[in-house]
Design an enzyme around this catalytic site. Sequence first.
Site, PDB file in Angstrom:
ATOM      1  N   ASP A  38       0.910  -1.206   0.014  1.00  0.00           N
ATOM      2  CA  ASP A  38      -0.156   0.172   0.137  1.00  0.00           C
ATOM      3  C   ASP A  38       0.907   1.271  -0.001  1.00  0.00           C
ATOM      4  OD1 ASP A  38      -3.393   0.175   0.743  1.00  0.00           O
ATOM      5  OD2 ASP A  38      -2.142   2.060   0.837  1.00  0.00           O
ATOM      6  N   ASP A  64       4.707   3.312  -3.462  1.00  0.00           N
ATOM      7  CA  ASP A  64       3.912   3.938  -4.421  1.00  0.00           C
ATOM      8  C   ASP A  64       3.790   3.350  -5.934  1.00  0.00           C
ATOM      9  OD1 ASP A  64       2.761   5.751  -6.224  1.00  0.00           O
ATOM     10  OD2 ASP A  64       3.657   7.528  -5.563  1.00  0.00           O
ATOM     11  N   ASN A  91      -4.428  -3.707  -7.687  1.00  0.00           N
ATOM     12  CA  ASN A  91      -5.471  -3.159  -6.864  1.00  0.00           C
ATOM     13  C   ASN A  91      -5.769  -1.668  -6.475  1.00  0.00           C
ATOM     14  OD1 ASN A  91      -8.258  -3.789  -5.358  1.00  0.00           O
ATOM     15  ND2 ASN A  91      -6.936  -3.183  -3.802  1.00  0.00           N
ATOM     16  N   TYR A 157     -11.413   9.336 -13.711  1.00  0.00           N
ATOM     17  CA  TYR A 157     -11.434   7.920 -13.332  1.00  0.00           C
ATOM     18  C   TYR A 157     -11.969   7.011 -14.273  1.00  0.00           C
ATOM     19  CZ  TYR A 157     -12.454   4.148  -9.799  1.00  0.00           C
ATOM     20  OH  TYR A 157     -12.833   3.026  -9.007  1.00  0.00           O
ATOM     21  N   LYS A 161      -9.836   3.961 -15.556  1.00  0.00           N
ATOM     22  CA  LYS A 161     -10.239   2.459 -15.354  1.00  0.00           C
ATOM     23  C   LYS A 161     -10.315   1.811 -16.654  1.00  0.00           C
ATOM     24  CE  LYS A 161     -10.029   1.580 -10.874  1.00  0.00           C
ATOM     25  NZ  LYS A 161      -9.257   0.616 -10.220  1.00  0.00           N
TER      26      LYS A 161
HETATM   27  P1  ADP Z   1     -11.591   0.486  -1.845  1.00  0.00           P
HETATM   28  O1  ADP Z   1     -11.437   0.986  -0.097  1.00  0.00           O
HETATM   29  O2  ADP Z   1     -12.689   0.877  -2.639  1.00  0.00           O
HETATM   30  O3  ADP Z   1     -10.848  -0.686  -2.154  1.00  0.00           O
HETATM   31  P2  ADP Z   1      -9.623   2.756  -1.533  1.00  0.00           P
HETATM   32  O4  ADP Z   1      -9.359   3.671  -2.464  1.00  0.00           O
HETATM   33  O5  ADP Z   1      -9.990   2.837  -0.386  1.00  0.00           O
HETATM   34  O6  ADP Z   1     -10.616   1.882  -2.459  1.00  0.00           O
HETATM   35  O7  ADP Z   1      -8.384   1.558  -1.550  1.00  0.00           O
HETATM   36  C1  ADP Z   1      -7.576   1.588  -2.707  1.00  0.00           C
HETATM   37  C2  ADP Z   1      -6.086   1.413  -1.931  1.00  0.00           C
HETATM   38  O8  ADP Z   1      -5.134   1.615  -2.845  1.00  0.00           O
HETATM   39  C3  ADP Z   1      -6.043   2.412  -0.471  1.00  0.00           C
HETATM   40  O9  ADP Z   1      -5.607   1.388   0.513  1.00  0.00           O
HETATM   41  C4  ADP Z   1      -4.869   3.274  -0.906  1.00  0.00           C
HETATM   42  O10 ADP Z   1      -4.195   3.570  -0.053  1.00  0.00           O
HETATM   43  C5  ADP Z   1      -4.041   2.499  -2.012  1.00  0.00           C
HETATM   44  N1  ADP Z   1      -3.292   3.408  -3.015  1.00  0.00           N
HETATM   45  C6  ADP Z   1      -3.657   4.378  -3.604  1.00  0.00           C
HETATM   46  N2  ADP Z   1      -2.666   5.005  -4.226  1.00  0.00           N
HETATM   47  C7  ADP Z   1      -1.647   4.003  -4.327  1.00  0.00           C
HETATM   48  C8  ADP Z   1      -0.399   4.134  -4.961  1.00  0.00           C
HETATM   49  N3  ADP Z   1       0.181   4.962  -5.596  1.00  0.00           N
HETATM   50  N4  ADP Z   1       0.469   2.847  -4.483  1.00  0.00           N
HETATM   51  C9  ADP Z   1       0.058   1.986  -3.730  1.00  0.00           C
HETATM   52  N5  ADP Z   1      -1.221   1.968  -3.139  1.00  0.00           N
HETATM   53  C10 ADP Z   1      -2.119   3.056  -3.358  1.00  0.00           C
END
Ligand code: ADP
Length: 257
Positions: A38, A64, A91, A157, A161
């Site tokens: 994450d 990231d 994801n 968005y 996607k």
């Molecule tokens: P959902 O809860 O609907 O599955 P979220 O947007 O809350 O979607 O979750 C997506 C996850 O992806 C979050 O935990 C977020 O911190 C993570 N995320 C967002 N941007 C990045 C990134 N650049 N690299 C890695 N993880 C990411």
Amino acid sequence: MEYDLTDRTVLITGGGRGMGKAAAEKFAQNGADVVVNDIDDEVAESTAAELRDGGADAVGIGADVSDDAEVAAMVETATEELGTIDVLLNNAGVGDAGPFLDDQYDDTFQLNLDVHLHGALNCIREVVDGMVDRGYGKIVNTTSIHTKNAVGMSPAYDVGKFSLLGLTKSLALELGREGIRVNAVAPGWADTRMTDEFSDAVTQQILDNNPLGRFADPEDVANAMVFLASPASDYINGHELRVDGGQVPIDSWRLDD
Ligand code: ADP
């Protein structure tokens, strides 16, 4: 076990919370070793710690996905800790987008493409050679209800996607020959942080237009992700599996809130 993933190593991006976390739990229940990525180091590590408490082999790695150097370092660490990646679940996602006319926001388009498209590409690039060498791999990309019909008022968005869906379909053709399946799961609106921010009007439209009359639970979506990563789906390639309860499009383009 519903789908046996014993001895498979799975990398889940954006696995610290929401649907990614539900998937991490399901993968562990089905015997996989799980790398939880994450951008938020803390949730990556805490989710991995929960999996370890439950008896799974798991590591949490903050990175990231849109940064290719961070992804390369993450995959190196993951491979050292848990072995070569057999399954990649792209994801990680961002929900930050608004109407085009409010703000022609290059930055928002860029962020959505950086995370949804380039993030997936960076991860695939780092794991694909190992998959080709072994003649085996599963790549699952999280697309969205937004790829059924575009959902008005969030073009960045939508574009992010749709581009991930295009990547899924194209790579399925090329990598299928190497024993790698590339598929997508398109969650409907799920009970997560993103939908918590919706106005009452949007929430009501979603529920009124859903035959099942409810949001998806993260676990509903995780089940489909595990299926597409398991041997039970070995002849499925280039497919987008919708987990949306039969959701009918909403009139988001009519809503001004
Ligand atoms: P959902 O809860 O609907 O599955 P979220 O947007 O809350 O979607 O979750 C997506 C996850 O992806 C979050 O935990 C977020 O911190 C993570 N995320 C967002 N941007 C990045 C990134 N650049 N690299 C890695 N993880 C990411």
